[in-house]
Design an enzyme around this catalytic site. Structure first.
Site, PDB file in Angstrom:
ATOM      1  CD  GLU A  17       0.396   0.725   6.682  1.00 55.15           C
ATOM      2  OE1 GLU A  17       0.877   0.608   5.537  1.00 55.15           O
ATOM      3  OE2 GLU A  17      -0.219  -0.193   7.261  1.00 55.15           O
ATOM      4  CG  ASP A  18      -1.649   1.673   2.994  1.00 57.80           C
ATOM      5  OD1 ASP A  18      -1.498   1.356   4.185  1.00 57.80           O
ATOM      6  OD2 ASP A  18      -2.214   0.944   2.163  1.00 57.80           O
ATOM      7  CE  LYS A  77     -10.387   4.029   6.621  1.00 53.88           C
ATOM      8  NZ  LYS A  77     -11.045   2.799   6.156  1.00 53.88           N
ATOM      9  NE  ARG A  99      -2.038  -2.994  -4.456  1.00 50.73           N
ATOM     10  CZ  ARG A  99      -2.189  -3.087  -3.130  1.00 50.73           C
ATOM     11  NH1 ARG A  99      -2.059  -2.031  -2.371  1.00 50.73           N
ATOM     12  NH2 ARG A  99      -2.462  -4.241  -2.560  1.00 50.73           N
ATOM     13  CG  ASP A 103      -9.508   0.598   9.142  1.00 49.60           C
ATOM     14  OD1 ASP A 103     -10.215   1.278   9.907  1.00 49.60           O
ATOM     15  OD2 ASP A 103      -9.994  -0.201   8.336  1.00 49.60           O
ATOM     16  N   GLY A 153       0.775  -1.251   0.000  1.00 50.85           N
ATOM     17  CA  GLY A 153       0.000   0.000   0.000  1.00 50.85           C
ATOM     18  C   GLY A 153       0.795   1.282   0.000  1.00 50.85           C
TER      19      GLY A 153
HETATM   20  P1  IMP Z   1      -5.569  -1.879  10.386  1.00 52.62           P
HETATM   21  O1  IMP Z   1      -4.723  -2.998  10.868  1.00 52.62           O
HETATM   22  O2  IMP Z   1      -7.045  -2.083  10.708  1.00 52.62           O
HETATM   23  O3  IMP Z   1      -5.088  -0.511  10.856  1.00 52.62           O
HETATM   24  O4  IMP Z   1      -5.543  -1.914   8.801  1.00 52.62           O
HETATM   25  C1  IMP Z   1      -4.507  -1.371   8.100  1.00 52.62           C
HETATM   26  C2  IMP Z   1      -4.379  -1.980   6.728  1.00 52.62           C
HETATM   27  O5  IMP Z   1      -5.658  -2.315   6.153  1.00 52.62           O
HETATM   28  C3  IMP Z   1      -3.754  -0.949   5.800  1.00 52.62           C
HETATM   29  O6  IMP Z   1      -2.367  -1.170   5.739  1.00 52.62           O
HETATM   30  C4  IMP Z   1      -4.445  -1.214   4.489  1.00 52.62           C
HETATM   31  O7  IMP Z   1      -3.713  -2.165   3.743  1.00 52.62           O
HETATM   32  C5  IMP Z   1      -5.772  -1.792   4.850  1.00 52.62           C
HETATM   33  N1  IMP Z   1      -6.830  -0.760   4.834  1.00 52.62           N
HETATM   34  C6  IMP Z   1      -7.486  -0.261   5.895  1.00 52.62           C
HETATM   35  N2  IMP Z   1      -8.379   0.673   5.526  1.00 52.62           N
HETATM   36  C7  IMP Z   1      -8.281   0.783   4.179  1.00 52.62           C
HETATM   37  C8  IMP Z   1      -8.938   1.607   3.189  1.00 52.62           C
HETATM   38  O8  IMP Z   1      -9.807   2.458   3.465  1.00 52.62           O
HETATM   39  N3  IMP Z   1      -8.535   1.419   1.907  1.00 52.62           N
HETATM   40  C9  IMP Z   1      -7.572   0.523   1.542  1.00 52.62           C
HETATM   41  N4  IMP Z   1      -6.939  -0.248   2.437  1.00 52.62           N
HETATM   42  C10 IMP Z   1      -7.282  -0.132   3.743  1.00 52.62           C
HETATM   43 MG    MG Z   2      -1.428  -1.875   3.945  1.00 49.75          MG
END
Ligand code: IMP
Ligand code: MG
Length: 185
Positions: free
Chosen positions: A110-111, A142, A176, A114, A55
């Site tokens: 990191e992208d 987020k 992407r 969430d 990402g």
């Molecule tokens: P987390 O572990 O819930 O913080 O999720 C993080 C990962 O989920 C990121 O590195 C993304 O790859 C993916 N992700 C979470 N939200 C999104 C979104 O809105 N669009 C695309 N990828 C997301």
């Molecule tokens: Mg990711």
């Protein structure tokens, strides 16, 4: 958030059923600011920028070109747990940086953050490598964690609670390559 879009960008967004949330110019301006802040934050020492694949790949490549000091670059690929998998609370690295992290300033790119779980697990793992410092730069956040991650020093933009794609972010590997960030409509 999004300023005037060129007709070409409007066409590409409409062709993918996307609403533009952050356009190319807005992203570029913020990436320039982040690059300047990161340059100023590391007056000396070895800086190793680690991009979390896939990402972060576009953000990473734009960001490092705005950092005006010597640095080394590597990547991390973390395993993701499928639905139904009981997580042990740890993360497995499918690709680990070739160079040791010990004694270096590590900037993790990191992208999007969430739930924050991916980043929490990675930080737990990387702290054990005894870096001189460990800091995160995320393009989007987020802001769902009750307490912000102590290592999260730079965020490009607060993210709306939508599923965002483009500029490296995917939905089932689609979108992407888009130069803007949008949400699916
Ligand atoms: P987390 O572990 O819930 O913080 O999720 C993080 C990962 O989920 C990121 O590195 C993304 O790859 C993916 N992700 C979470 N939200 C999104 C979104 O809105 N669009 C695309 N990828 C997301
Ligand atoms: Mg990711």
């Amino acid at each position: 958030m999004s300023t005037a879009l060129t007709p070409e960008m409007q066409r590409r967004a409409a062709g993918c059923n996307l609403r533009v949330v952050f356009d190319e110019e807005t992203i570029a301006a913020r990436v320039r600011e982040l690059g300047q802040e990161i340059t100023a934050a590391y007056p000396d020492g070895d800086l190793l920028v680690l991009g979390l694949l896939k990402g972060s790949f576009i953000f990473l490549s734009d960001l490092v070109r705005q950092i005006d000091r010597p640095l080394h670059l590597d990547f991390l690929v973390a395993s993701s747990y499928g639905a139904g998998t009981v997580s042990s609370g740890t993360v497995r690295l499918l690709y680990d940086p070739e160079t040791p992290l010990e004694g270096k300033h590590i900037l993790l790119v990191e992208d999007i953050i969430d739930s924050g779980r991916t980043m929490q697990r990675l930080l737990t793992l990387l702290r054990q490598r005894a870096p001189a410092s460990l800091t995160v730069c995320a393009l989007l956040d987020k802001k769902l964690l009750p307490e912000p991650l102590p290592e999260l020093r730079w965020t490009g933009f607060p993210a709306p609670s939508a599923f965002l794609v483009g500029y490296g972010l995917d939905h089932a590997e689609d979108h992407r390559h888009l130069p803007f960030i949008g949400d699916l409509i």
